[in-house]
Design a protein around this motif. Structure first.
Motif, mmCIF file in Angstrom:
data_model
loop_
_atom_site.group_PDB
_atom_site.id
_atom_site.type_symbol
_atom_site.label_atom_id
_atom_site.label_comp_id
_atom_site.label_asym_id
_atom_site.label_seq_id
_atom_site.Cartn_x
_atom_site.Cartn_y
_atom_site.Cartn_z
ATOM 1 N N UNK A 93 46.734 81.958 51.442
ATOM 2 C CA UNK A 93 46.800 83.379 51.109
ATOM 3 C C UNK A 93 48.235 83.761 50.752
ATOM 4 N N UNK A 94 48.416 84.955 50.234
ATOM 5 C CA UNK A 94 49.741 85.491 49.964
ATOM 6 C C UNK A 94 50.356 86.003 51.268
ATOM 7 N N UNK A 95 51.605 85.673 51.498
ATOM 8 C CA UNK A 95 52.282 86.132 52.705
ATOM 9 C C UNK A 95 52.564 87.627 52.619
ATOM 10 N N UNK A 96 52.301 88.327 53.697
ATOM 11 C CA UNK A 96 52.648 89.743 53.816
ATOM 12 C C UNK A 96 53.670 89.877 54.945
ATOM 13 N N UNK A 97 54.742 90.618 54.696
ATOM 14 C CA UNK A 97 55.802 90.761 55.700
ATOM 15 C C UNK A 97 56.041 92.250 55.968
ATOM 16 N N UNK A 98 55.214 92.850 56.819
ATOM 17 C CA UNK A 98 55.412 94.271 57.122
ATOM 18 C C UNK A 98 56.593 94.531 58.049
ATOM 19 N N UNK A 99 56.925 93.578 58.944
ATOM 20 C CA UNK A 99 58.001 93.836 59.912
ATOM 21 C C UNK A 99 59.069 92.746 59.931
ATOM 22 N N UNK A 100 58.689 91.461 59.752
ATOM 23 C CA UNK A 100 59.674 90.386 59.691
ATOM 24 C C UNK A 100 59.871 89.623 60.985
ATOM 25 N N UNK A 101 58.875 89.584 61.865
ATOM 26 C CA UNK A 101 58.977 88.776 63.088
ATOM 27 C C UNK A 101 58.838 87.297 62.734
ATOM 28 N N UNK A 102 59.674 86.442 63.335
ATOM 29 C CA UNK A 102 59.638 85.005 63.104
ATOM 30 C C UNK A 102 59.476 84.302 64.436
ATOM 31 N N UNK A 103 58.542 83.360 64.502
ATOM 32 C CA UNK A 103 58.306 82.612 65.741
ATOM 33 C C UNK A 103 58.243 81.116 65.421
ATOM 34 N N UNK A 104 59.108 80.343 66.057
ATOM 35 C CA UNK A 104 59.035 78.883 66.019
ATOM 36 C C UNK A 104 58.324 78.452 67.295
ATOM 37 N N UNK A 105 57.139 77.837 67.164
ATOM 38 C CA UNK A 105 56.312 77.518 68.319
ATOM 39 C C UNK A 105 56.159 76.003 68.466
ATOM 40 N N UNK A 106 56.790 75.448 69.497
ATOM 41 C CA UNK A 106 56.675 74.015 69.820
ATOM 42 C C UNK A 106 56.891 73.148 68.579
ATOM 43 N N UNK A 107 57.949 73.438 67.834
ATOM 44 C CA UNK A 107 58.205 72.752 66.560
ATOM 45 C C UNK A 107 58.670 71.323 66.824
ATOM 46 N N UNK A 108 57.966 70.390 66.212
ATOM 47 C CA UNK A 108 58.322 68.975 66.303
ATOM 48 C C UNK A 108 58.528 68.473 64.871
ATOM 49 N N UNK A 109 59.707 67.884 64.614
ATOM 50 C CA UNK A 109 60.019 67.452 63.263
ATOM 51 C C UNK A 109 61.071 66.354 63.291
ATOM 52 N N UNK A 110 60.932 65.406 62.356
ATOM 53 C CA UNK A 110 61.921 64.352 62.176
ATOM 54 C C UNK A 110 61.901 63.868 60.745
ATOM 55 N N UNK A 111 63.014 63.304 60.301
ATOM 56 C CA UNK A 111 63.107 62.769 58.943
ATOM 57 C C UNK A 111 62.666 61.316 58.934
#
Length: 659
Positions: A379-397
């Motif tokens: 879907x198209x992103x809608x940003x009415x307020x701009x809250x950002x949450x990183x939840x249990x982010x796991x990442x590696x190169x």
């Protein structure tokens, strides 16, 4: 008076007739040129990896024209065979007819032969040329370039980090052209071989069956030569295509980094670097040319045997009164035609497999599925307020040995709507990676990043990035005008909006004096590849103006003012603070004084959040932040000797490897 009027009228009619004729000709050309749209709309699809499906993928829009071209080519070839037949009959007529009654007996046939040659054949060639040159020749490869380029633009950041830009662009250009050549050569070969060889067999066999024997023997030898040489030419052509792309990539890499080369005064190393690729390319050229020489000699010998064999049998048959002089003329003429065509056909087959090698090499680059794809129902992103949450982010190169360099393992970070957060940490801690993950340049291994509750993996990438404005430390500009660079991402911005953004970014101080080699000034001046004609501070100010104009609800500043001197930075800081109003901000900086006044500071170390709070709270805590603050000298973050020194180490896994 009447003579003068008549002369003027004739002159006027001639002047009017010529433009009308030209207009009609141009209209005819344009009709065939517009039969194919080389820039189709619609979402580009990932090309299939198989050779035939890959070619079909780029050929569907021109399939009808290709069939029509083949039919026209077959008609032209058939007309030429019929012409040979008429020439044989003409020889027979001339050898047996009386002069007095010749025209009465054969006149209408001669007129028919003349009409075929003068009218029929040119019209057929005109139709074939219009289909080939106007309808297919330009549109076909442009269609391939357009579809390939659109697909390449969707590739992930990691794809371009692992490839030479020059190599990728050459693959797009070469492969599209090779697809056209492969298909058109194959269709031409099938038509010419079928029509000419079949026609020759029928004409000679109808006169004397034994005359077909040299053609059959020749065909067996011809197929044997192709069976031996063509696979070898194909293999060397594939190696040559790859070597050519590697050579071009190295040369383009040198030109793209010419400042570094001149800075370190090491042109000798660059020459050796390019020469190594050139020598490897020449190895494939020498292999190809050795095969070419052997092929030419073999083909010449085979064709000479065909000519001698047919001529000997035709003369023998005439001596025994089995055939007429006309049959001999037809036989010799057809053999000469086949002799010339066989040379052309074999080189066309060699070229065909050379182009197939280029296409197969291009498939490895073009037919790759992007590492980061939109979900099918994104879907198209809608940003009415701009809250950002990183939840249990796991990442590696991913590293070349198959291992992964872990950057984040269960990171949690919540940023409230409108909150201004500074990200702090030593080089390699994961600060820039955090920004790249928010922009979805890479996909997470697990966990989620949400903006106003929407998982960014479930929205379109374009809508995500439209709502995020970012200024990076390593600012790269497009080789276009300053105006185009500032308006990039805001195509509907007015001139007044552009001027306001320029003033707010304090870029007006140098734009008035900016002139490019073509004499374009100010906003119209072009900035060079990656903006090399501008200083780092000037590029940074244009990048800031671009983000000011974009006015996105989420703002990411990755060392946004690092290339500016203190006076300009202080002036721009005021505009940046104004820009931050009402936006959610993530700011990354080594210079702590530039982010100390933000709402909250987050300290990351080895991929984990170790401290969080505002400036005063973190100083009172006397932890990592306080130690870094004390080591500031003029606001610059001093690094321990053991720490990484390259800020981009957390972005590209290859740079993690020891040199």
């Amino acid at each position: 008076m009447s003579l003068l009027t008549s002369s003027l009228l004739e002159e006027l009619s001639c002047k009017l007739a010529l433009p009308v004729f030209l207009f009609e000709s141009v209209a005819m050309f344009r009709y065939f040129e517009n039969l194919v749209n080389p820039y189709p709309e619609g979402e580009p699809r990932v090309p299939p990896r198989g050779l035939l499906p890959f070619i079909v993928h780029f050929s569907r829009p021109v399939a009808g024209l290709l069939v029509a071209m083949s039919l026209a080519t077959a008609l032209v070839s058939a007309a030429e065979v019929v012409f040979f037949h008429y020439m044989g009959e003409l020889v027979d007529w001339l050898s047996s007819a009386e002069r007095e009654g010749f025209l009465a007996e054969h006149g209408w046939r001669l007129v028919g032969m003349g009409l075929l040659v003068v009218v029929g054949l040119p019209l057929l060639v005109l139709l074939q040329s219009l289909l080939t040159h106007q309808g297919i020749f330009g549109n076909y490869p442009m269609l391939g370039r357009w579809l390939s380029h659109r697909h390449m633009l969707r590739q992930s950041m990691s794809f371009f980090q692992d490839e030479f830009a020059g190599r990728v662009s050459q693959k797009v250009m070469q492969t599209a052209l090779a697809i056209r050549e492969t298909v058109m050569k194959l269709m031409d070969l099938l038509v010419y071989v079928a029509v000419y060889f079949t026609g020759a067999m029928l004409l000679l066999g109808n006169a004397e069956p034994w005359l077909m024997a040299p053609l059959v023997v020749w065909l067996v030898g011809y197929v044997g030569i192709m069976w031996f040489f063509v696979p070898r030419l194909r293999n060397v052509s594939m190696a040559q295509a790859d070597a050519r792309a590697r050579m071009t990539g190295r040369v383009v890499d040198s030109y793209s980094n010419i400042q570094t080369i001149k800075l370190f005064a090491d042109t000798r190393r660059e020459q050796d670097y390019a020469r190594d690729a050139m020598e490897k390319f020449m190895v494939t050229v020498h292999r190809q040319m050795r095969l070419a020489t052997r092929l030419s000699v073999s083909l010449t010998l085979l064709n000479s045997l065909l000519l001698v064999g047919v001529a000997a049998m035709a003369v023998g048959a005439w001596y025994l009164e089995a055939v007429s002089l006309g049959v001999i003329a037809v036989a010799i003429g057809l053999v000469m035609r086949i002799r010339f065509m066989s040379d052309w056909i074999l080189w066309e087959v060699a070229g065909l497999f050379e182009n197939i090698g280029t296409v197969q090499d291009g498939i490895n680059t073009i037919a790759r599925t992007p590492a980061v794809l939109d979900a099918p129902d994104a879907a198209e992103l809608e940003v009415p307020s701009g809250e950002i949450r990183f939840e249990a982010v796991r990442f590696g190169y991913d590293l070349p040995d198959g291992e992964a360099r872990r950057v984040f393992d269960g990171l949690d970070l919540n940023i409230a709507p409108g909150e201004k957060v500074g990200i702090i940490g030593r080089s390699g801690a994961g600060k820039s990676t955090l920004a790249n993950l928010l922009l979805r340049f890479y996909d997470l291994e697990s966990g989620a990043i949400r903006i106003d509750g929407q998982n960014i993996a479930e929205v379109t990438q374009e809508s995500l990035r439209r709502h995020i404005g970012m200024v990076t430390q390593d600012t790269s500009l497009l080789h276009r005008s300053v105006r185009d660079n500032i308006r990039y991402g805001s195509p509907d911005a007015s001139e007044e909006d552009i001027q306001r953004a320029v003033r707010q970014a304090h870029a007006d101080s140098f734009l008035d004096d900016l002139v490019d080699p073509q004499g374009r000034r100010g906003l119209d001046a072009h900035v060079g590849e990656r903006g090399v004609k501008l200083s780092g501070g000037q590029r940074q100010r244009i990048a800031i103006a671009r983000v000011l104009l974009k006015n996105a609800p989420i703002l990411v500043l990755d060392e946004a003012t690092s290339a500016l001197d203190s006076e300009v930075e202080a002036a721009i800081q005021e505009q940046l603070y104004a820009l931050m109003e009402g936006k959610t901000v993530i700011a990354i900086a080594h210079r702590l004084s530039t982010i100390a006044m933000l709402d909250r500071l987050v300290v990351i170390d080895e991929g984990h959040i170790v401290e969080t709070g505002n400036h005063e709270q973190l100083l009172a805590r006397d932890g990592i932040y306080a130690a870094l603050w004390r080591r500031q000298s003029g606001g610059f973050l001093g690094l321990e000797a053991s720490s990484e020194t390259d800020e981009r180490r957390d972005q590209r896994p290859m740079e993690e490897m020891p040199s």
